[in-house]
Design an enzyme around this catalytic site. Sequence first.
Site, PDB file in Angstrom:
ATOM      1  CD  GLU A  20      -3.026  -0.954   2.276  1.00  0.00           C
ATOM      2  OE1 GLU A  20      -2.763  -0.320   3.302  1.00  0.00           O
ATOM      3  OE2 GLU A  20      -4.137  -1.463   2.052  1.00  0.00           O
ATOM      4  CD  GLU A  62      -4.552  -5.996   2.924  1.00  0.00           C
ATOM      5  OE1 GLU A  62      -5.242  -5.330   3.715  1.00  0.00           O
ATOM      6  OE2 GLU A  62      -3.309  -5.923   2.871  1.00  0.00           O
TER       7      GLU A  62
HETATM    8  C1  GAL Z   1      -4.312  -2.717   5.200  1.00  0.00           C
HETATM    9  C2  GAL Z   1      -2.928  -3.330   5.373  1.00  0.00           C
HETATM   10  C3  GAL Z   1      -3.024  -4.634   6.156  1.00  0.00           C
HETATM   11  C4  GAL Z   1      -3.857  -4.451   7.387  1.00  0.00           C
HETATM   12  C5  GAL Z   1      -5.217  -3.905   7.005  1.00  0.00           C
HETATM   13  C6  GAL Z   1      -6.130  -3.645   8.163  1.00  0.00           C
HETATM   14  O1  GAL Z   1      -4.228  -1.398   4.846  1.00  0.00           O
HETATM   15  O2  GAL Z   1      -2.359  -3.585   4.122  1.00  0.00           O
HETATM   16  O3  GAL Z   1      -1.730  -5.061   6.471  1.00  0.00           O
HETATM   17  O4  GAL Z   1      -3.198  -3.582   8.229  1.00  0.00           O
HETATM   18  O5  GAL Z   1      -5.062  -2.674   6.372  1.00  0.00           O
HETATM   19  O6  GAL Z   1      -6.371  -4.805   8.843  1.00  0.00           O
END
Ligand code: GAL
Length: 750
Positions: free
Chosen positions: A127, A196
């Site tokens: 990110e 994600e």
């Molecule tokens: C994203 C990040 C993950 C985790 C998630 C929230 O932005 O890439 O590692 O932190 O947020 O759980």
Amino acid sequence: MWPKLVAEAKDGGADCIESYVFWNGHEPAPGQYYFEERFDLVRFVRIVKDAGLYMMLRIGPFVAAEWNFGGVPVWLHYVPGTVFRTNNEPFKSHMKRFTTYIVDMMKKEQLFASQGGPIILAQIENEYGDIEQPYGADAKPYAMWAASMALAQNTGVPWIMCQQYDAPDPVINTCNSFYCDQFKPNSPTKPKLWTENWPGWFQTFGESNPHRPPEDIAFAVARFFGKGGSVQNYYVYHGGTNFGRTAGGPFITTSYDYDAPIDEYGLRRLPKWAHLRDLHKSIKLCEHTLLYGNSSFLSLGPQLEADVYTDNSGGCIAFLANVDTEKDKVVTFQNRSYDLPAWSVSILPDCKNVVFNTAKVQSQTLMMDMVPSRLQTSKLDGWSIFREKIGIWGKSDLVRNGFIDHINTTKDYTDYLWYTTSFHVDRSHLAGGNHAVHIDSKGHAVQAFLNNELIGSAYGNGSKSSFSVEMPIKLRAGKNELSLLSMTVGLQTAGPFYEWVGAGLTSVKISGMENGTVDLSSNNWAYKIGLEGEYYSLFKPDQGKNERWMPQTEPPKNQPLTWYKVNVDVPQGDDPVGLDMQSMGKGQAWLNGNAIGRYWPRTSSVSDRCTSSCNYRGSFSPNKCRTGCGQPTQRWYHVPRSWFHPSGNTLVIFEEKGGDHTKITFSRRTVSSVCSFVSEHYPLIDLESWDGSTPDDGRNAAKVKLSCPKVKISLLLSLRVLEIPAEPADPINKEAATIRTLYPLSRRPV
Ligand code: GAL
């Protein structure tokens, strides 16, 4: 737990396991690598391979992940001249060295798909595109360097960069969000990947608990595949536990349950797990046409959409969506009518039959309970205690005029740092004085003692780690000793220049003195890093015979800075085990030398965003659907069964504030009840055997299946038949339906 977790993911319809790699776990000191036990990465990848699944390896090595320091070793911050995640030579050279180390390890074990292994994708950075701006002119060269450094590793599989909008060819930019249907990769040659999809959210000590409804997760996934998505990954499908001091912060809980489809203890969360499994099966029924067909988009009315795919062999699939956040609707598609609840997608693998609707949850709901199970069967094996000295034990590590930063001093070898000073008070100044100490701290927590007596504790919280506090005190004539134990609760995990965020005291004043307020901030302060009990490794079982432990038939309760040790039994059966710490204050716990983690049954405010019902409709945010207001954020602490011996188990607790150790129990995580909701409008399709022939005539033939893992259902408590008016006044409120019949079935075994 790994083989079972991977198998549960496979049963849930996963084809691929995605995992981060935690640099600070694997390189605890420069050049000293660690890949044993829970950090045995090769073993994990092999387990995934043996299960017949693929793997996405997110090397990072910056990862965020609510993990201490975002996964980067704290020691790297102290390598002179290092600035993380920017065009900085020391950082880049260490990042390249570690990335190469991991890639070489995977290559050596033949684990990349190009070598016949399971790893089909690898990730560099995490990110970074979202935070480039504060890094100015050094951001872009760093991001591009990271991409080319990764490509030069020659893994034979593609690299991905999440939220990196300009990832250079052939690196694939991917999406992280609650919804990624509108995401477009930065080149038409790149597939649309969602790295994600957050099926819940993490927690911080002192907050209520967020939940993401399964209907909304399924909606987001169906929309993604309807709109050309290729790979969707849940972050996290299972989050587990941040054992020891691995939880990041400030204030991230030890539990990383995340409301994920597989819960912290490794059990299926129902209906979430099964609803998503049914979704995955339904999407796979569409696989051929999704892969080989062409898509077209049709509007079926306001907020009503159809994404249709057709292929050369006559295949036709459709995703029918109602994106209205309130109104259920009936749509006509290819001369048939379909009922579409608000904020839902129906999946039609033959453009005729609905096999799945994201808002119609067919799976049962499992209610889980933590059932107390005694810590010890016999009281013969009593408790031993060790009391920390208040203030400097042994010799001080440093003496300074004024304050030094907590993290720069401890380098995170421990959560604890003593700040101590003394000052003189004339007897004549004591009379009638309303004295108080005022403490300002960057965070995260403090325990304050005056002349060896606890005068109070103070903490920041997950959204603001700094705090100011005033504590009334009773001074004595002559020398007064102020001992402040400053504590960290997990280091920063993300954000621009996050590694520079400090902690610890910034100002200490005494008010009510003869000449007003006296500022002690630039006094002579003596510092001690860590606790005496940590120095003696009291948490290690072989230190059990350590003569420092004092056996006590009835150790005192509510004592600050006390270590407790006791022999405990293995809780019976094979249910997962949690340690119930509700009676305790704040501290850390170990079983047989394994660090269970930080405990803190800190309660959230009664008004911390909880609502009595949860409306899945409309865009999700972690502020929605919260529970547990006024309750401890985390009461139970997972103790893996594999950490127990058949007998002779040593539980060690370090308590900071004071609590009642006699009330500590184990609890077994078990199912307490199951329930289900069904309607005659739900698809009546057996997803296992569906061959396209089942007509969609399930009306009036609703079916419900209930089952309890491992046990027989002995009592059906009630069966309620709801008659919902054709045009419900308020479709969101099921209570508006009239209860036609209520069958009280209690005491009737089925
Ligand atoms: C994203 C990040 C993950 C985790 C998630 C929230 O932005 O890439 O590692 O932190 O947020 O759980």
